[in-house]
Write a protein that holds these residues in place. Structure first.
Motif, PDB file in Angstrom:
ATOM      1  N   GLN A 179       0.846  -1.193   0.000  1.00 55.73           N
ATOM      2  CA  GLN A 179       0.000   0.000   0.000  1.00 55.73           C
ATOM      3  C   GLN A 179       0.880   1.241   0.000  1.00 55.73           C
ATOM      4  O   GLN A 179       1.906   1.293   0.672  1.00 55.73           O
ATOM      5  CB  GLN A 179      -0.917   0.010   1.218  1.00 55.73           C
ATOM      6  CG  GLN A 179      -2.078  -0.985   1.099  1.00 55.73           C
ATOM      7  CD  GLN A 179      -3.168  -0.706   2.120  1.00 55.73           C
ATOM      8  OE1 GLN A 179      -2.884  -0.208   3.199  1.00 55.73           O
ATOM      9  NE2 GLN A 179      -4.398  -1.035   1.771  1.00 55.73           N
TER      10      GLN A 179
ATOM     11  N   SER B 126      -4.889   6.637  -0.285  1.00 56.84           N
ATOM     12  CA  SER B 126      -4.137   5.381  -0.340  1.00 56.84           C
ATOM     13  C   SER B 126      -4.441   4.604  -1.615  1.00 56.84           C
ATOM     14  O   SER B 126      -5.552   4.665  -2.146  1.00 56.84           O
ATOM     15  CB  SER B 126      -4.468   4.509   0.874  1.00 56.84           C
ATOM     16  OG  SER B 126      -4.045   5.136   2.066  1.00 56.84           O
TER      17      SER B 126
ATOM     18  N   ASP C  57       5.494   4.818   0.639  1.00 59.31           N
ATOM     19  CA  ASP C  57       4.992   3.642   1.342  1.00 59.31           C
ATOM     20  C   ASP C  57       4.743   3.969   2.804  1.00 59.31           C
ATOM     21  O   ASP C  57       4.792   5.139   3.223  1.00 59.31           O
ATOM     22  CB  ASP C  57       5.966   2.468   1.196  1.00 59.31           C
ATOM     23  CG  ASP C  57       7.325   2.753   1.819  1.00 59.31           C
ATOM     24  OD1 ASP C  57       7.427   3.725   2.591  1.00 59.31           O
ATOM     25  OD2 ASP C  57       8.267   2.009   1.538  1.00 59.31           O
ATOM     26  N   GLY C  58       4.468   2.962   3.636  1.00 59.79           N
ATOM     27  CA  GLY C  58       4.129   3.185   5.034  1.00 59.79           C
ATOM     28  C   GLY C  58       5.256   3.787   5.850  1.00 59.79           C
ATOM     29  O   GLY C  58       5.027   4.318   6.941  1.00 59.79           O
ATOM     30  N   LYS C  59       6.493   3.734   5.318  1.00 62.23           N
ATOM     31  CA  LYS C  59       7.641   4.316   6.013  1.00 62.23           C
ATOM     32  C   LYS C  59       7.998   5.695   5.482  1.00 62.23           C
ATOM     33  O   LYS C  59       9.044   6.244   5.825  1.00 62.23           O
ATOM     34  CB  LYS C  59       8.846   3.377   5.879  1.00 62.23           C
ATOM     35  CG  LYS C  59       8.616   2.002   6.491  1.00 62.23           C
ATOM     36  CD  LYS C  59       9.828   1.108   6.304  1.00 62.23           C
ATOM     37  CE  LYS C  59       9.572  -0.271   6.901  1.00 62.23           C
ATOM     38  NZ  LYS C  59      10.728  -1.180   6.689  1.00 62.23           N
TER      39      LYS C  59
ATOM     40  N   LYS D 103       0.779   5.851  -0.393  1.00 65.28           N
ATOM     41  CA  LYS D 103      -0.036   7.054  -0.235  1.00 65.28           C
ATOM     42  C   LYS D 103       0.438   8.081  -1.262  1.00 65.28           C
ATOM     43  O   LYS D 103       1.641   8.297  -1.431  1.00 65.28           O
ATOM     44  CB  LYS D 103       0.098   7.599   1.184  1.00 65.28           C
ATOM     45  CG  LYS D 103      -0.772   8.835   1.456  1.00 65.28           C
ATOM     46  CD  LYS D 103      -0.701   9.244   2.909  1.00 65.28           C
ATOM     47  CE  LYS D 103      -1.402   8.220   3.781  1.00 65.28           C
ATOM     48  NZ  LYS D 103      -1.495   8.666   5.201  1.00 65.28           N
TER      49      LYS D 103
END
Length: 249
Positions: A30, A59, A92-94, A32
């Motif tokens: 996933q 997202s 990404d999520g990081k 963003k």
């Protein structure tokens, strides 16, 4: 044959392991949107129209990639395609640009053709098989296979078509079943009396495992049970174990 059995057992253990670990890198990635917007197309190409726009901070789930395009799903369940370079405008999520190598397995799923080379045993004789298949859906593949074995008493050639149904194609190790038919040519080795070659029709059923290794390559193990329909109305059974590799494209 022991080696084939051991390898199939290992593949089965890997299959259970892959299923039991949902946090493996098969998990969908996933991202963003970091830029003002990303345009979503109806298909993997510039010729397909834009039907949706995903705005900043929304997202996207990356499904798989094909020829420079990424299939994505929005939070509202809309599925479409964006060019690969558009994802440089996402994080990404990081908070980092997404690592696209995680889509390698999904990219493998987008291919339709597979070429295979396999070795094994047919009734105690060493066999070599080559095959070419076409995948109609993620689950269903049609394949033509040619096998040749050389034994102490006869040489056997098998040529036929089969349909494979892969139960869990998105697993890294996935079982499948097959059904098919074809022609068998049996050439007995010469003894005191010269025997005659025989051509018989056959039906086949089997079980197998496919293990995804890397981009486009799959380790494959298989068991087949043949029924030869002889002219003497006395059908004959053959068993074959084989293992090898398939290339997807």
């Amino acid at each position: 044959m022991r080696l084939v059995v051991v390898l199939l057992s290992v593949l089965a253990a890997l299959s259970v392991s892959a299923y039991a670990d949902p946090a493996s890198d098969d998990a969908l990635l996933q991202v963003k949107v970091a830029e003002p917007f990303v345009e979503v197309h109806t298909g993997p190409g510039r010729g397909y129209p834009v039907f949706h726009v995903v705005e900043r901070d929304a997202s996207l789930t990356l499904l798989f990639q094909r020829a420079g395009w990424i299939k994505v799903e929005t939070l509202r369940g809309r599925v479409g395609w964006v060019p690969r370079r558009a994802l440089t405008a996402t994080l990404d999520g990081k908070g980092q640009p997404p690592v696209m190598t995680r889509l390698g397995h999904e990219a493998f799923l987008s291919g339709h053709w597979q070429a295979s080379v396999m070795m094994g045993e047919l009734e105690g004789a060493s066999s070599l098989s080559v095959a070419l298949g076409y995948r109609f859906t993620e689950n269903l593949t049609a394949e033509g296979m040619f096998s040749r074995s050389s034994g102490d008493f006869a040489n056997t050639t098998l040529a036929g078509l089969n349909l494979q149904h892969q139960m869990f194609p998105r697993w890294r190790v996935s079982p499948y079943v097959l059904l098919g038919a074809g022609k068998a040519s049996i050439e007995p080795r010469e003894t005191l009396v010269r025997p005659e070659n025989r051509d018989e029709n056959y039906a086949v059923g089997g079980l197998g495992l496919k293990a995804y290794l890397s981009r486009g390559f799959v380790l494959r193990g298989e068991y087949r049970s043949y029924v030869l329909f002889t002219e003497e109305n006395d059908n004959r059974n053959l068993e074959e174990w084989k293992i090898g590799f398939s290339a997807l494209f």
